[in-house]
Design a protein around this motif. Structure first.
Motif, short mmCIF file in Angstrom:
data_model
loop_
_atom_site.label_atom_id
_atom_site.label_comp_id
_atom_site.label_asym_id
_atom_site.label_seq_id
_atom_site.Cartn_x
_atom_site.Cartn_y
_atom_site.Cartn_z
N GLU A 66 -19.12 11.89 -21.15
CA GLU A 66 -17.87 11.39 -21.26
C GLU A 66 -17.18 11.49 -19.90
O GLU A 66 -16.28 10.39 -19.55
N PHE A 67 -17.36 12.28 -18.91
CA PHE A 67 -16.50 12.25 -17.55
C PHE A 67 -16.92 11.24 -17.08
O PHE A 67 -16.14 10.57 -16.27
N ILE A 68 -18.29 10.57 -17.09
CA ILE A 68 -18.49 9.26 -16.34
C ILE A 68 -17.69 8.35 -17.07
O ILE A 68 -17.37 7.41 -16.25
N GLU A 69 -17.82 8.20 -18.43
CA GLU A 69 -17.17 7.11 -18.75
C GLU A 69 -15.73 6.94 -18.58
O GLU A 69 -15.16 5.92 -18.28
N PHE A 70 -15.09 8.19 -18.54
CA PHE A 70 -13.72 8.31 -18.46
C PHE A 70 -13.60 7.78 -16.79
O PHE A 70 -12.54 7.38 -16.43
N SER A 71 -14.45 8.24 -15.96
CA SER A 71 -14.17 7.55 -14.61
C SER A 71 -14.30 6.44 -14.21
O SER A 71 -13.53 5.83 -13.69
N LEU A 72 -15.45 5.62 -15.34
CA LEU A 72 -15.17 4.11 -15.38
C LEU A 72 -13.87 3.68 -15.78
O LEU A 72 -13.55 2.55 -15.19
N HIS A 73 -13.46 4.34 -16.82
CA HIS A 73 -12.09 3.59 -17.26
C HIS A 73 -11.22 4.25 -16.07
O HIS A 73 -10.25 2.89 -15.82
N LEU A 74 -11.10 5.03 -15.29
CA LEU A 74 -10.08 5.32 -14.10
C LEU A 74 -10.26 4.31 -13.13
O LEU A 74 -9.50 3.87 -12.43
N VAL A 75 -11.45 4.11 -12.89
CA VAL A 75 -11.65 2.97 -11.85
C VAL A 75 -10.93 1.30 -12.23
O VAL A 75 -10.38 0.90 -11.51
N VAL A 76 -11.35 1.14 -13.52
CA VAL A 76 -10.38 -0.16 -14.03
C VAL A 76 -8.87 0.31 -13.66
O VAL A 76 -8.01 -0.72 -13.38
N SER A 77 -8.39 1.39 -14.08
CA SER A 77 -7.03 1.75 -14.09
C SER A 77 -6.43 1.74 -12.59
O SER A 77 -5.23 1.11 -12.04
N VAL A 78 -7.44 2.09 -11.74
CA VAL A 78 -6.91 2.18 -10.18
C VAL A 78 -7.01 0.64 -9.80
O VAL A 78 -5.91 0.21 -8.95
N VAL A 79 -7.87 -0.09 -10.17
CA VAL A 79 -7.53 -1.71 -9.88
C VAL A 79 -6.41 -2.15 -10.33
O VAL A 79 -5.78 -3.09 -9.61
N ILE A 80 -5.99 -1.98 -11.48
CA ILE A 80 -4.88 -2.37 -12.06
C ILE A 80 -3.76 -2.01 -11.29
O ILE A 80 -2.68 -2.58 -10.89
N GLY A 81 -3.87 -0.65 -10.87
CA GLY A 81 -2.74 0.06 -10.20
C GLY A 81 -2.46 -0.39 -8.84
O GLY A 81 -1.42 -0.74 -8.35
N ILE A 82 -3.52 -0.80 -8.08
CA ILE A 82 -3.37 -1.44 -6.66
C ILE A 82 -3.03 -2.88 -6.94
O ILE A 82 -1.87 -3.20 -6.28
N PHE A 83 -3.29 -3.70 -7.90
CA PHE A 83 -2.75 -5.00 -8.10
C PHE A 83 -1.25 -4.79 -8.52
O PHE A 83 -0.31 -5.66 -7.84
N TYR A 84 -0.96 -4.04 -9.46
CA TYR A 84 0.48 -3.76 -9.81
C TYR A 84 1.22 -3.36 -8.85
O TYR A 84 2.51 -4.07 -8.44
N VAL A 85 1.02 -2.54 -7.81
CA VAL A 85 1.87 -2.23 -6.71
C VAL A 85 2.09 -3.14 -5.61
O VAL A 85 3.21 -3.76 -5.30
N TRP A 86 0.80 -4.16 -5.35
CA TRP A 86 1.07 -5.02 -4.54
C TRP A 86 1.96 -6.17 -5.22
O TRP A 86 2.78 -6.65 -4.49
N TRP A 87 1.82 -6.37 -6.52
CA TRP A 87 2.74 -7.57 -7.03
C TRP A 87 4.25 -7.03 -7.16
O TRP A 87 4.94 -8.07 -6.76
N VAL A 88 4.36 -5.73 -7.31
CA VAL A 88 5.65 -5.35 -7.41
C VAL A 88 6.44 -5.43 -5.95
O VAL A 88 7.59 -5.52 -5.84
N GLN A 89 5.64 -5.04 -4.98
CA GLN A 89 6.23 -4.93 -3.58
C GLN A 89 6.45 -6.40 -3.29
O GLN A 89 7.43 -6.42 -2.39
N ARG A 90 5.86 -7.41 -3.79
CA ARG A 90 6.44 -8.58 -3.65
C ARG A 90 7.45 -9.60 -4.29
O ARG A 90 8.14 -10.19 -3.68
N LYS A 91 7.31 -9.02 -5.54
CA LYS A 91 8.36 -9.73 -6.40
C LYS A 91 8.98 -8.79 -7.10
O LYS A 91 10.11 -9.32 -8.04
N GLY A 92 9.15 -7.58 -7.00
CA GLY A 92 10.08 -6.59 -7.43
C GLY A 92 10.00 -6.36 -9.30
O GLY A 92 8.61 -6.75 -9.72
N HIS A 93 10.98 -6.14 -9.86
CA HIS A 93 10.91 -5.93 -11.18
C HIS A 93 9.75 -5.02 -11.72
O HIS A 93 8.99 -5.41 -12.64
N PRO A 94 9.66 -3.77 -11.28
CA PRO A 94 8.80 -2.98 -11.65
C PRO A 94 8.37 -2.37 -12.92
O PRO A 94 7.19 -2.33 -13.55
N MET A 95 9.58 -2.27 -13.60
CA MET A 95 9.19 -1.83 -15.29
C MET A 95 8.96 -3.04 -15.97
O MET A 95 8.21 -2.98 -16.96
#
Length: 158
Positions: A66-95
């Motif tokens: 489970e901890f490896i599967e959850f780690s893989l889930h977190l890798v996907v979440s981190v990729v989304i988080g990085i994209f999200y921060v990049w997107w919000v810093q350029r265009k605003g509207h975080p919520m």
């Protein structure tokens, strides 16, 4: 001698969106995982199992610890988080953008559900609703992190 707080190095300024994105993705991913694990524990709906499901990934065994599967889930979440921060810093509207990404990621139920016999059926209404609520919660956490990051723009390290 210049004050480092008033004039951060370019390295620090460029690394902070990465750090913010990683932390945002980790927090959002942990909240989503915990929510779906609790839902699965109380209802028996296999939504947490679906979140961690890797049956469809070629070259990997159908189940891992489970901890490896959850780690893989977190890798996907981190990729989304990085994209999200990049997107919000350029265009605003975080919520708005956080909830939009959460809603969009909930659509993964459609292709993921038929890929394994261990997860809810494609037409399991209760599982779909829990999955959508969990991913909207993921998006709300993204949005709250983005709002926090935007309020820190006044600080020298934003």
């Amino acid at each position: 001698m210049p004050d480092p707080a008033a004039h951060p190095s370019p390295l620090v300024k460029h690394s902070l969106p990465w750090i913010s994105g990683i932390l945002t993705g980790l927090l959002s991913g942990v909240v989503l995982g915990f929510f779906l694990k609790v839902i699965q524990g109380y209802t028996g709906e296999q939504v947490y199992t679906l979140l961690l499901n890797i049956d469809f990934v070629p070259g990997l065994p159908p189940t891992l610890p489970e901890f490896i599967e959850f780690s893989l889930h977190l890798v996907v979440s981190v990729v989304i988080g990085i994209f999200y921060v990049w997107w919000v810093q350029r265009k605003g509207h975080p919520m708005f953008k956080g909830v939009l990404l959460g809603a969009a990621s909930s659509l993964l139920y459609i292709p993921l559900s038929p890929l394994s016999s261990r997860v809810p059926d494609l037409y399991d209404v209760a599982a779909i609703l829990y999955w959508i609520v969990g991913h909207l919660l993921f998006g709300i956490v993204l949005g709250l992190c983005g709002k926090y990051i935007n309020t820190k723009k006044a600080t020298p390290f934003s």
